[in-house]
Design a protein around this motif. Structure first.
Motif, PDB file in Angstrom:
ATOM      1  N   THR A   2       0.853  -1.177   0.000  1.00 41.09           N
ATOM      2  CA  THR A   2       0.000   0.000   0.000  1.00 41.09           C
ATOM      3  C   THR A   2       0.891   1.230   0.000  1.00 41.09           C
ATOM      4  OG1 THR A   2      -1.682  -1.183   1.244  1.00 41.09           O
ATOM      5  CG2 THR A   2      -1.837   1.211   1.207  1.00 41.09           C
ATOM      6  N   ASN A   4       1.902   5.009   0.742  1.00 44.85           N
ATOM      7  CA  ASN A   4       1.491   6.057   1.672  1.00 44.85           C
ATOM      8  C   ASN A   4       1.053   7.272   0.852  1.00 44.85           C
ATOM      9  OD1 ASN A   4       3.660   7.998   1.331  1.00 44.85           O
ATOM     10  ND2 ASN A   4       4.964   6.571   2.454  1.00 44.85           N
ATOM     11  N   ARG A   8       2.140   8.209  -3.078  1.00 43.16           N
ATOM     12  CA  ARG A   8       1.074   8.193  -4.088  1.00 43.16           C
ATOM     13  C   ARG A   8       0.985   9.555  -4.785  1.00 43.16           C
ATOM     14  NH1 ARG A   8      -3.237   4.827  -5.142  1.00 43.16           N
ATOM     15  NH2 ARG A   8      -4.760   5.835  -6.484  1.00 43.16           N
ATOM     16  N   LYS A 160      -7.468   9.412  -5.852  1.00 45.81           N
ATOM     17  CA  LYS A 160      -8.414   8.968  -4.838  1.00 45.81           C
ATOM     18  C   LYS A 160      -9.483  10.040  -4.648  1.00 45.81           C
ATOM     19  CE  LYS A 160      -5.911   5.698  -2.083  1.00 45.81           C
ATOM     20  NZ  LYS A 160      -5.577   5.296  -0.739  1.00 45.81           N
TER      21      LYS A 160
END
Length: 162
Positions: A2, A4, A8, A160
């Protein structure tokens, strides 16, 4: 893995390209509210982890006057294709060279090398130089000329929501 939020954000900010300025990472850092050193260290870490493969220039060869493009394809013994492929890829006029599986019986080629030129004759002359390098190690070859320009991009992350 994933990412952070900061990593990103760096990937999202660079995936369409870096700014064409003398210090692109400094501009990127300023945009993201980071230091240039932090951006560079994070990019190095992401590369080491395999999250990103490379950062490099992708010149528009059409704007550079290289309007003829030929993917040269070669049938080379599998035992030496990696070694000979490195030599082909090192030629200054080959933009990329790679090994691909054969699709027998119709497609015997396992070594591909992209060549650009100002016209087809120039591309054919460069193809002849590759053939000379390969010599007797090459059993068959062909060249596939581009007929239209396709936009090339890598994988893109979605922003996002929220």
């Amino acid at each position: 893995m994933t990412l952070n939020p900061t990593d990103r954000a760096i990937i999202e900010a660079t995936q369409a390209g870096l700014p064409l300025v003398p210090a692109p990472f400094a501009v990127l850092a300023q945009t993201l509210g980071l230091s240039e050193d932090d951006v560079l260290e994070r990019l190095k870490r992401l590369k080491k982890l395999g999250v990103i493969r490379r950062i490099g220039a992708a010149p528009n060869h059409y704007r550079l006057g290289m309007t003829a493009n030929g993917m040269t394809v070669w049938d080379v013994d599998d035992a030496i294709v990696d070694d000979i492929g490195q030599k082909v890829g090192a030629l200054d006029f080959v933009t990329h060279s790679y090994r691909r599986p054969r699709a027998l019986p119709d497609w015997p080629y396992n070594l591909f090398a992209m060549v650009h030129g100002a016209n087809r004759d120039e591309v054919l002359a460069k193809r002849d130089q590759v053939a000379e390098l390969l010599g007797d190690t090459c059993r068959a070859s062909d060249i596939l000329f581009s007929t239209r320009i396709l936009k090339k991009t890598g994988m893109r992350l979605r922003r996002k929501e929220g």
